[in-house]
Scaffold this motif. Sequence first.
Motif, short mmCIF file in Angstrom:
data_model
loop_
_atom_site.label_atom_id
_atom_site.label_comp_id
_atom_site.label_asym_id
_atom_site.label_seq_id
_atom_site.Cartn_x
_atom_site.Cartn_y
_atom_site.Cartn_z
N LEU A 89 0.86 -1.18 0.00
CA LEU A 89 0.00 0.00 0.00
C LEU A 89 0.90 1.23 0.00
O LEU A 89 1.84 1.32 0.79
CB LEU A 89 -0.90 0.00 1.23
CG LEU A 89 -1.85 1.17 1.39
CD1 LEU A 89 -2.87 1.19 0.25
CD2 LEU A 89 -2.54 1.12 2.73
N VAL A 90 0.63 2.17 -0.89
CA VAL A 90 1.42 3.39 -1.01
C VAL A 90 0.69 4.51 -0.27
O VAL A 90 -0.45 4.81 -0.59
CB VAL A 90 1.64 3.76 -2.50
CG1 VAL A 90 2.36 5.09 -2.62
CG2 VAL A 90 2.42 2.66 -3.21
N GLY A 91 1.38 5.11 0.70
CA GLY A 91 0.75 6.15 1.51
C GLY A 91 1.12 7.56 1.10
O GLY A 91 0.46 8.51 1.51
N ALA A 92 2.15 7.71 0.29
CA ALA A 92 2.59 9.04 -0.14
C ALA A 92 3.39 8.91 -1.42
O ALA A 92 4.07 7.90 -1.64
CB ALA A 92 3.43 9.71 0.95
N PHE A 107 7.81 20.41 -8.48
CA PHE A 107 7.55 19.28 -7.60
C PHE A 107 6.07 19.18 -7.27
O PHE A 107 5.32 20.14 -7.41
CB PHE A 107 8.37 19.40 -6.30
CG PHE A 107 7.82 20.43 -5.35
CD1 PHE A 107 6.81 20.12 -4.45
CD2 PHE A 107 8.32 21.73 -5.36
CE1 PHE A 107 6.30 21.07 -3.58
CE2 PHE A 107 7.82 22.69 -4.49
CZ PHE A 107 6.80 22.36 -3.61
N ALA A 108 5.69 18.02 -6.80
CA ALA A 108 4.35 17.77 -6.26
C ALA A 108 4.47 16.66 -5.22
O ALA A 108 5.24 15.72 -5.40
CB ALA A 108 3.39 17.36 -7.37
N ILE A 109 3.71 16.80 -4.16
CA ILE A 109 3.72 15.80 -3.08
C ILE A 109 2.28 15.53 -2.67
O ILE A 109 1.48 16.47 -2.55
CB ILE A 109 4.52 16.30 -1.85
CG1 ILE A 109 6.00 16.46 -2.20
CG2 ILE A 109 4.35 15.35 -0.67
CD1 ILE A 109 6.85 16.96 -1.06
N LEU A 110 1.98 14.27 -2.43
CA LEU A 110 0.68 13.87 -1.89
C LEU A 110 0.93 12.89 -0.75
O LEU A 110 1.54 11.84 -0.96
CB LEU A 110 -0.20 13.22 -2.96
CG LEU A 110 -1.52 12.63 -2.48
CD1 LEU A 110 -2.42 13.71 -1.88
CD2 LEU A 110 -2.23 11.94 -3.62
N ALA A 116 -0.53 11.65 7.43
CA ALA A 116 -0.19 13.08 7.39
C ALA A 116 0.14 13.57 8.80
O ALA A 116 -0.32 13.01 9.80
CB ALA A 116 -1.34 13.87 6.80
N GLY A 117 0.92 14.64 8.86
CA GLY A 117 1.24 15.27 10.14
C GLY A 117 2.29 14.53 10.95
O GLY A 117 2.45 14.80 12.14
N ALA A 150 -0.83 23.81 5.61
CA ALA A 150 0.20 22.87 6.04
C ALA A 150 1.37 22.84 5.04
O ALA A 150 2.53 22.89 5.43
CB ALA A 150 -0.39 21.47 6.22
N MET A 151 1.06 22.78 3.76
CA MET A 151 2.12 22.74 2.74
C MET A 151 2.85 24.07 2.66
O MET A 151 4.07 24.10 2.51
CB MET A 151 1.53 22.36 1.38
CG MET A 151 2.58 22.19 0.31
SD MET A 151 3.71 20.85 0.71
CE MET A 151 5.11 21.28 -0.29
N LEU A 152 2.12 25.17 2.78
CA LEU A 152 2.77 26.48 2.74
C LEU A 152 3.71 26.65 3.94
O LEU A 152 4.82 27.17 3.80
CB LEU A 152 1.73 27.60 2.70
CG LEU A 152 0.92 27.67 1.40
CD1 LEU A 152 -0.22 28.68 1.54
CD2 LEU A 152 1.82 28.02 0.22
#
Length: 178
Positions: A89-92, A107-110, A116-117, A150-152
């Motif tokens: 399972l891929v979480g990120a 870039f892009a991140i998920l 998260a956190g 959060a990303m900012l």
Amino acid sequence: MATRNRLPPWHEMIRLANGREVLIRPIRPDDAVPLRAGFPLLQPDEIRQRFLHSVKELTADQAERLTRPDPRREFAIVAAEPLPPGEALVGAVARIAIVDGSRQAEFAILVSHFIAGMGLGRHLMRRLVRWARGKKLERIHGDVLEHNHAMLALAQSLGFRREAAETPGLVRVVLDLH
């Protein structure tokens, strides 16, 4: 002296704040099926923050493209269960791609809300920066929804500066690498 269990380049096991271990590794073609299967587990806001609009599914073509980055100009890593690609399972997912004809990359991140956190976004971003520096790039950037606080905040804490984006509602975060 203890014998070390050496992992291949760009692979590392990390323990998250909740005690779960994940394997950070380059994305593999076998990850396409688990990525598509896990997509419905994402919340609509997570999808909007990554794709900048609503997306109902990750198509087979999109998954195929994501899991086969061009090694000369793209790099993508995942945080996954410590199982073989295709089973884990891929979480990120974190991805960076050199902008054609430039010394810059986007870039892009998920990171899934399930993990998260816990510092994983920071960890993945540092890996993307390391790859970009290894390619001797001048800067990296990403477009972030202006309400993705959060990303900012993460970008600011890593030294990124904000620039106006071409699209209303977005903020471009930029890191100079010299």
